[in-house]
Design a protein around this motif. Structure first.
Motif, mmCIF file in Angstrom:
data_model
loop_
_atom_site.group_PDB
_atom_site.id
_atom_site.type_symbol
_atom_site.label_atom_id
_atom_site.label_comp_id
_atom_site.label_asym_id
_atom_site.label_seq_id
_atom_site.Cartn_x
_atom_site.Cartn_y
_atom_site.Cartn_z
ATOM 1 N N SER A 258 -4.461 -2.233 -3.967
ATOM 2 C CA SER A 258 -3.990 -2.582 -3.199
ATOM 3 C C SER A 258 -4.577 -3.941 -2.355
ATOM 4 O O SER A 258 -4.245 -5.137 -2.235
ATOM 5 C CB SER A 258 -3.724 -1.573 -1.637
ATOM 6 N N THR B 57 0.756 -1.554 0.154
ATOM 7 C CA THR B 57 0.267 -0.220 0.008
ATOM 8 C C THR B 57 0.442 1.199 0.090
ATOM 9 O O THR B 57 0.860 2.180 -0.806
ATOM 10 C CB THR B 57 -0.687 0.374 1.016
ATOM 11 N N SER C 257 -4.650 4.193 -4.831
ATOM 12 C CA SER C 257 -3.536 3.286 -4.114
ATOM 13 C C SER C 257 -4.152 2.640 -2.821
ATOM 14 O O SER C 257 -3.359 1.233 -3.193
ATOM 15 C CB SER C 257 -2.660 4.456 -2.724
#
Length: 511
Positions: free
Chosen positions: A324, A188, A320
């Motif tokens: 992830s 992440t 993001s």
């Protein structure tokens, strides 16, 4: 006693587009307002019960789960009060639809008095999140065209591909540094740098070096400021103003905003100076999003500073966090990962970079992203502060200036809308497979990860392009497997929905 207007009647008025009938229905509803229930009739937890849940049961960083708990206790609509917050929570798609269709021409997501106070303190323009009414609409209208029109967004594809290439190089570097030559720790964090670099490349028309081995000091400060501001924002808002001089949160909040704004202003001023130099030489000014804003004359320079900064805030975590969670689930579901790889390879053989047209032939790729956004909506709850209108939801009447909390997480995990709601099942989004027994047509307002209407996410198209391109390229190069953290990873709430623990994965080269 006359019956209150039913949700079905509201729906028929909206669906039929009958403004007159809709207006007459509201007039009738208002004349009957005294016969309807009010906010004081809503069920909901006491303050002591809320404190017990937050600090004894551990829901302080799991407010998304608290939505589901409270919905099971109080039904799809309830009231909650905490500090200065007095919210009407709605957790059914029909109720959310009713709120959205009564929010007026210039809807407000939520009151952000602490953001407004910072703007006043520094003499800055208000921007999208603080401005209201016609001023908000004027700014939004200037920002929309180059962000929401697919043809315009396609112009950003080359720069996004450059950032994706840097991500692949970063993954290779991290693999080479790991003992097993395959592990990447805290995926992440790396994808956060990718998201930051991607949106910054569009907004500021420059590369910040987020994916370099040694991140530039100013860039590191910029990234830290975003994290600090988002974390402190949800803390500051619950404390009364008189605590600002006593507690440290307000001072740190101001410092985070100062760091964020100053860096954004410096980057924008650099581009503005370049444009002025080109103009003075009689050269044609060419550029992308920022050049358009600086040249269009529809918003002031001060409004550009704050608007671009706010666009950055909304553009990092969507990319993001969603990527992830996608890699996390694909690593734990080899069947789904193989299906995605085969689709990507069939459309873009020999690791060819995908173009915008290629995405049309990748329905499973889009289904994977949709399913992740359903399981982990970036913002687990959204707000609507309706200042212009009175609102009627089912048999309840609410006055102007009621703050509604739209519980997206609870709705997207509703088994009446999504069978097996906790399971990662991208197939539920494929038209050819949605008719399988056990799959049902869901309500359109049960899944609105980017919002809806004029308040929908400005950067939706850009975020989707970043996620599609990055996931395609990662699948072309690597098979992803779980790392050392085999136990399931839960989510936590930090304004946004993020992994509660680092996601460690193995990236194995494909032949």
């Amino acid at each position: 006693m006359s019956p209150a207007p039913s949700p079905r009647l509201f729906a028929l008025c909206r669906r039929g587009g009958s403004v007159g009938l809709w207006t007459r229905t509201l007039v009738q509803a208002r004349t009957e307002a005294a016969k309807l229930k009010t906010i004081d009739d809503l069920p909901g937890p006491t303050l002591s019960r809320t404190l017990f849940w937050l600090f004894v049961k551990g829901y302080a960083d799991k407010s998304h789960l608290l939505q589901c708990v409270q919905k099971s206790l109080y039904g799809p609509i309830w009231r909650s009060k905490f500090g200065p917050l007095d919210l009407v929570n709605v957790a059914s798609p029909d109720l959310i639809a009713q709120v959205i269709h009564q929010e007026g021409r210039y809807p407000v997501r939520a009151e952000l008095p602490h953001w407004k106070e910072y703007r006043d303190l520094r003499g800055q323009a208000y921007g999208l999140h603080v401005d209201k009414g016609q001023e908000w609409y004027r700014i939004r209208s200037a920002l929309n065209p180059k962000m929401l029109k697919l043809q315009e967004v396609s112009a950003y594809a080359p720069i996004i591909h450059q950032v994706v290439e840097d991500l692949l190089q970063r993954i290779e570097f991290l693999r080479s540094c790991s003992p097993d030559r395959a592990s990447v720790l805290d995926v992440t964090a790396e994808l956060y740098k990718f998201g930051f670099e991607g949106i910054s490349s569009i907004l500021f028309e420059t590369r910040l070096g987020c994916l370099q081995e040694n991140i530039p000091q100013d860039t590191a400060r910029f990234i830290a400021a975003v994290n600090d501001m988002l974390t402190l924002s949800e803390i500051v808002v619950i404390f009364p103003r008189w605590t600002y001089r006593i507690l440290p949160f307000w001072k740190r909040f101001v410092q985070a905003w100062d760091d964020l704004y100053d860096t954004a202003q410096r980057l924008i001023d650099i581009r503005l100076a370049d444009i002025q130099t080109q103009t003075a030489r009689g050269e044609l000014t060419e550029g992308l999003y920022l050049t358009h804003l600086l040249s269009c004359k529809k918003i002031t320079q001060s409004e550009i500073y704050i608007s671009v900064t706010e666009l950055l805030l909304g553009g990092v975590d969507t990319t993001s966090n969603t990527l992830s969670w996608a890699l996390y689930h694909l690593a734990r579901d080899p069947r789904a990962q193989d299906r995605l790889y085969n689709e990507v390879n069939a459309v873009c053989a020999n690791r060819r970079k995908p173009g915008m047209d290629d995405l049309k032939g990748m329905p499973y790729l889009k289904a994977v992203i949709k399913e992740i956004l359903r399981l982990y909506p970036v913002v687990p709850g959204n707000g609507r502060f309706i200042a212009e209108n009175e609102v009627i939801l089912d048999n309840y009447w609410f006055p102007k200036k009621t703050q509604f909390h739209l519980c997206h997480y609870a709705v997207s995990r509703d088994q009446t809308q999504f069978p097996c709601p906790d399971a990662f099942m991208p197939e539920r989004w494929l038209r050819t497979e949605r008719v399988t027994p056990g799959f049902f047509q869901h309500h359109p307002y049960s899944f609105i990860p980017f919002g809806v209407g004029v308040r929908g996410c400005v950067g939706k198209r850009v975020a989707e392009m970043e996620m599609y391109f990055a996931l395609c390229r990662l699948m072309q190069h690597y098979e992803v497997r779980p790392g050392d953290n085999r136990a399931p990873i839960q989510a936590k709430t930090r304004t946004l929905l993020i992994p509660a623990k680092p996601i460690n994965l193995l990236f194995l080269h494909r032949a």
